[in-house]
Design a protein around this motif. Structure first.
Motif, PDB file in Angstrom:
ATOM      1  N   ALA A  73       0.623  -1.284   0.178  1.00 55.84           N
ATOM      2  CA  ALA A  73      -0.034   0.283   0.096  1.00 55.84           C
ATOM      3  C   ALA A  73       0.823   1.248   0.147  1.00 55.84           C
ATOM      4  CB  ALA A  73      -0.945   0.247   0.917  1.00 55.84           C
ATOM      5  N   VAL A  74       0.259   2.405  -0.733  1.00 53.16           N
ATOM      6  CA  VAL A  74       1.228   3.829  -1.015  1.00 53.16           C
ATOM      7  C   VAL A  74       0.090   4.641   0.529  1.00 53.16           C
ATOM      8  CG1 VAL A  74       2.537   3.041  -2.017  1.00 53.16           C
ATOM      9  CG2 VAL A  74       0.273   4.102  -2.753  1.00 53.16           C
ATOM     10  N   ALA A  75       0.655   5.204   0.630  1.00 49.95           N
ATOM     11  CA  ALA A  75      -0.052   7.041   0.943  1.00 49.95           C
ATOM     12  C   ALA A  75       0.745   8.250   0.924  1.00 49.95           C
ATOM     13  CB  ALA A  75      -0.754   6.454   2.345  1.00 49.95           C
ATOM     14  N   GLY A  76       0.177   9.080   0.869  1.00 48.37           N
ATOM     15  CA  GLY A  76       0.652  10.049   1.564  1.00 48.37           C
ATOM     16  C   GLY A  76      -0.045  11.419   1.717  1.00 48.37           C
ATOM     17  N   CYS A  77       0.141  12.383   2.119  1.00 49.29           N
ATOM     18  CA  CYS A  77      -0.348  14.244   2.090  1.00 49.29           C
ATOM     19  C   CYS A  77       0.174  15.406   1.510  1.00 49.29           C
ATOM     20  CB  CYS A  77      -0.378  14.155   3.790  1.00 49.29           C
ATOM     21  SG  CYS A  77      -0.929  13.108   4.959  1.00 49.29           S
ATOM     22  N   SER A  78      -0.859  16.105   0.489  1.00 49.79           N
ATOM     23  CA  SER A  78      -0.507  16.783   0.017  1.00 49.79           C
ATOM     24  C   SER A  78       0.577  16.360  -1.006  1.00 49.79           C
ATOM     25  CB  SER A  78       0.515  17.941   1.019  1.00 49.79           C
ATOM     26  OG  SER A  78       0.781  19.169   0.021  1.00 49.79           O
ATOM     27  N   PHE A  79       1.943  16.604  -1.239  1.00 49.69           N
ATOM     28  CA  PHE A  79       2.917  16.541  -2.333  1.00 49.69           C
ATOM     29  C   PHE A  79       3.067  15.448  -2.053  1.00 49.69           C
ATOM     30  CE2 PHE A  79       6.283  16.875  -4.948  1.00 49.69           C
ATOM     31  CZ  PHE A  79       5.774  17.456  -6.875  1.00 49.69           C
ATOM     32  N   GLY A  80       2.577  14.786  -1.178  1.00 45.38           N
ATOM     33  CA  GLY A  80       2.916  12.869  -0.245  1.00 45.38           C
ATOM     34  C   GLY A  80       2.512  12.149  -1.597  1.00 45.38           C
ATOM     35  N   GLY A  81       1.232  12.778  -1.523  1.00 45.02           N
ATOM     36  CA  GLY A  81      -0.086  12.035  -2.267  1.00 45.02           C
ATOM     37  C   GLY A  81       0.174  12.075  -3.535  1.00 45.02           C
ATOM     38  N   TYR A  82       0.921  13.346  -4.238  1.00 45.44           N
ATOM     39  CA  TYR A  82       1.352  13.287  -5.898  1.00 45.44           C
ATOM     40  C   TYR A  82       2.398  11.905  -5.744  1.00 45.44           C
ATOM     41  CZ  TYR A  82       4.759  13.554  -9.141  1.00 45.44           C
ATOM     42  OH  TYR A  82       6.398  13.514 -10.346  1.00 45.44           O
ATOM     43  N   GLU A 138       0.832  -3.243 -10.492  1.00 46.18           N
ATOM     44  CA  GLU A 138       1.340  -4.886 -10.399  1.00 46.18           C
ATOM     45  C   GLU A 138       1.775  -4.864  -8.829  1.00 46.18           C
ATOM     46  OE1 GLU A 138       4.811  -3.168 -12.034  1.00 46.18           O
ATOM     47  OE2 GLU A 138       2.912  -3.071 -12.713  1.00 46.18           O
ATOM     48  N   LYS A 139       2.739  -3.698  -8.284  1.00 46.75           N
ATOM     49  CA  LYS A 139       2.964  -3.684  -7.732  1.00 46.75           C
ATOM     50  C   LYS A 139       2.521  -3.191  -6.545  1.00 46.75           C
ATOM     51  CE  LYS A 139       7.912  -4.347  -9.359  1.00 46.75           C
ATOM     52  NZ  LYS A 139       8.410  -5.468  -9.461  1.00 46.75           N
ATOM     53  N   VAL A 140       1.275  -2.518  -6.369  1.00 47.93           N
ATOM     54  CA  VAL A 140       0.618  -1.837  -5.479  1.00 47.93           C
ATOM     55  C   VAL A 140      -0.666  -2.192  -5.121  1.00 47.93           C
ATOM     56  CG1 VAL A 140      -0.628   0.444  -5.035  1.00 47.93           C
ATOM     57  CG2 VAL A 140       2.194   0.147  -6.108  1.00 47.93           C
ATOM     58  N   SER A 141      -1.067  -2.617  -3.953  1.00 44.51           N
ATOM     59  CA  SER A 141      -2.642  -3.075  -4.391  1.00 44.51           C
ATOM     60  C   SER A 141      -3.570  -1.897  -3.920  1.00 44.51           C
ATOM     61  CB  SER A 141      -2.140  -4.144  -2.790  1.00 44.51           C
ATOM     62  OG  SER A 141      -1.693  -3.750  -1.788  1.00 44.51           O
ATOM     63  N   TYR A 142      -2.792  -0.563  -2.727  1.00 47.28           N
ATOM     64  CA  TYR A 142      -3.645   0.162  -2.070  1.00 47.28           C
ATOM     65  C   TYR A 142      -3.204   1.892  -2.224  1.00 47.28           C
ATOM     66  CZ  TYR A 142      -6.696  -3.522  -0.223  1.00 47.28           C
ATOM     67  OH  TYR A 142      -7.563  -4.625  -0.040  1.00 47.28           O
ATOM     68  N   LEU A 143      -3.736   2.575  -2.957  1.00 43.04           N
ATOM     69  CA  LEU A 143      -3.588   4.103  -2.402  1.00 43.04           C
ATOM     70  C   LEU A 143      -3.904   4.501  -2.359  1.00 43.04           C
ATOM     71  CD1 LEU A 143      -2.143   6.600  -3.977  1.00 43.04           C
ATOM     72  CD2 LEU A 143      -3.745   6.339  -6.142  1.00 43.04           C
ATOM     73  N   PHE A 144      -3.798   5.406  -0.742  1.00 47.25           N
ATOM     74  CA  PHE A 144      -4.449   6.095  -0.593  1.00 47.25           C
ATOM     75  C   PHE A 144      -4.091   7.585  -0.084  1.00 47.25           C
ATOM     76  CE2 PHE A 144      -4.418   2.150   2.855  1.00 47.25           C
ATOM     77  CZ  PHE A 144      -5.994   1.839   1.869  1.00 47.25           C
ATOM     78  N   SER A 145      -4.650   8.908  -1.378  1.00 48.99           N
ATOM     79  CA  SER A 145      -4.128  10.150  -1.158  1.00 48.99           C
ATOM     80  C   SER A 145      -4.611  11.026  -0.595  1.00 48.99           C
ATOM     81  CB  SER A 145      -4.168  10.039  -3.412  1.00 48.99           C
ATOM     82  OG  SER A 145      -3.784  11.999  -3.435  1.00 48.99           O
ATOM     83  N   LEU A 146      -4.191  11.818  -0.055  1.00 50.64           N
ATOM     84  CA  LEU A 146      -4.860  12.701   1.030  1.00 50.64           C
ATOM     85  C   LEU A 146      -4.342  14.151   1.046  1.00 50.64           C
ATOM     86  CD1 LEU A 146      -4.231  10.382   3.032  1.00 50.64           C
ATOM     87  CD2 LEU A 146      -4.743  11.768   4.138  1.00 50.64           C
ATOM     88  N   SER A 147      -5.327  14.785   0.024  1.00 45.68           N
ATOM     89  CA  SER A 147      -5.035  16.674  -0.610  1.00 45.68           C
ATOM     90  C   SER A 147      -3.579  16.373  -1.293  1.00 45.68           C
ATOM     91  CB  SER A 147      -4.683  17.210   0.726  1.00 45.68           C
ATOM     92  OG  SER A 147      -5.870  17.364   1.301  1.00 45.68           O
ATOM     93  N   GLY A 155      -7.133  -0.799  -4.834  1.00 39.44           N
ATOM     94  CA  GLY A 155      -8.138   0.208  -4.492  1.00 39.44           C
ATOM     95  C   GLY A 155      -7.303   1.609  -3.682  1.00 39.44           C
ATOM     96  N   ILE A 156      -8.407   2.671  -4.511  1.00 37.40           N
ATOM     97  CA  ILE A 156      -7.692   3.695  -4.764  1.00 37.40           C
ATOM     98  C   ILE A 156      -9.088   4.640  -3.878  1.00 37.40           C
ATOM     99  CG2 ILE A 156      -7.298   6.033  -5.780  1.00 37.40           C
ATOM    100  CD1 ILE A 156      -7.039   3.592  -8.544  1.00 37.40           C
ATOM    101  N   ILE A 157      -7.921   5.237  -2.714  1.00 39.79           N
ATOM    102  CA  ILE A 157      -8.992   6.777  -2.440  1.00 39.79           C
ATOM    103  C   ILE A 157      -8.320   8.153  -2.383  1.00 39.79           C
ATOM    104  CG2 ILE A 157      -9.940   7.652  -0.173  1.00 39.79           C
ATOM    105  CD1 ILE A 157      -9.841   4.721   0.866  1.00 39.79           C
ATOM    106  N   LEU A 158      -8.741   8.810  -3.148  1.00 42.08           N
ATOM    107  CA  LEU A 158      -8.297  10.367  -2.802  1.00 42.08           C
ATOM    108  C   LEU A 158      -9.345  11.228  -2.226  1.00 42.08           C
ATOM    109  CD1 LEU A 158      -8.711  10.469  -7.629  1.00 42.08           C
ATOM    110  CD2 LEU A 158      -7.102   9.417  -6.063  1.00 42.08           C
TER     111      LEU A 158
END
Length: 217
Positions: free
Chosen positions: A94-103, A114-123, A161-164
């Protein structure tokens, strides 16, 4: 890089613009995830950014800024991700980040679905062209999600799984709505979570990310 937790689902958590590996700890974001760490549900990897050498470095040519990011991307792929997979035994992180970390989270997820199952981008923001003084080349295109995602046909995108997550009064709201429209046009399942009466701030991110982690199956 800092690592939190002994076992659990691997989560690569990116800092905000020009942030360091200890930012999420110092800002209290790691504390907001303590229950998941203590229950051995998640193992969190917090790498440094090199934004001050890449997208945010106005002292070098724009082409060098984009190139430097490609080297960072390869370090993430071959050092951070491979370590997380080896240590946890879980093949998709899973990968996540806030603000430019979301980028950073979104760009990494969409480049290597193929290597990432979940993306959680916050702002998050998803268009780096404003950092490049009009310059454009392949290194920009292939690291600018709003440009390459319309033509991205990687099958793994449809099982990610993608959450923006974004605030109602967020400077990044328009970019999240734009990316959501691109995903919707491709019928890629995702959730655009617009938090009412919220702003672009750590206090909201510390509420959002624990909830998103609770959705990991």
């Amino acid at each position: 890089m800092l690592v939190f937790g002994d076992e659990g689902y691997p989560l690569i958590l990116f800092p905000t613009s020009m942030g360091r590996h200890y930012e999420s700890k110092d800002r209290g974001l790691i504390e907001s995830l303590r229950w998941f760490v203590d229950q051995q549900l998640v193992r969190i990897y917090c790498p440094d950014s090199i934004d001050h050498h890449s997208w945010y470095n106005r002292h070098i040519p724009p082409a060098a800024r984009a190139y430097n990011h490609t080297r960072y991307d390869q370090a993430l792929l071959h050092e951070v991700l491979e370590r997380a997979v080896q240590e946890t035994g879980i093949q998709r992180v899973a990968v996540a980040g806030c603000s430019f970390g979301g980028y950073h989270a979104a760009n990494f997820a969409f480049r290597y679905p193929e290597k990432v199952s979940y993306l959680f981008s916050l702002s998050g923001t998803f268009d780096v062209r404003f950092r490049l003084d009009g310059h454009y080349d392949d290194n920009v295109y292939f690291n600018n999600p709003v440009d390459y995602m319309p033509g991205n046909k990687a099958a793994a995108l449809w099982r990610m799984g993608i959450i923006l997550g974004v605030a109602e009064h967020d400077v990044a709201r328009a970019q999240n709505e734009h990316l959501s429209a691109i995903l919707a046009s491709k019928q890629i399942s995702h959730w655009l979570d617009v938090r009412p009466n919220a702003v672009h701030d750590w206090s909201w991110w510390k509420e959002m990310l624990p909830y998103y982690l609770s959705l990991i199956k």
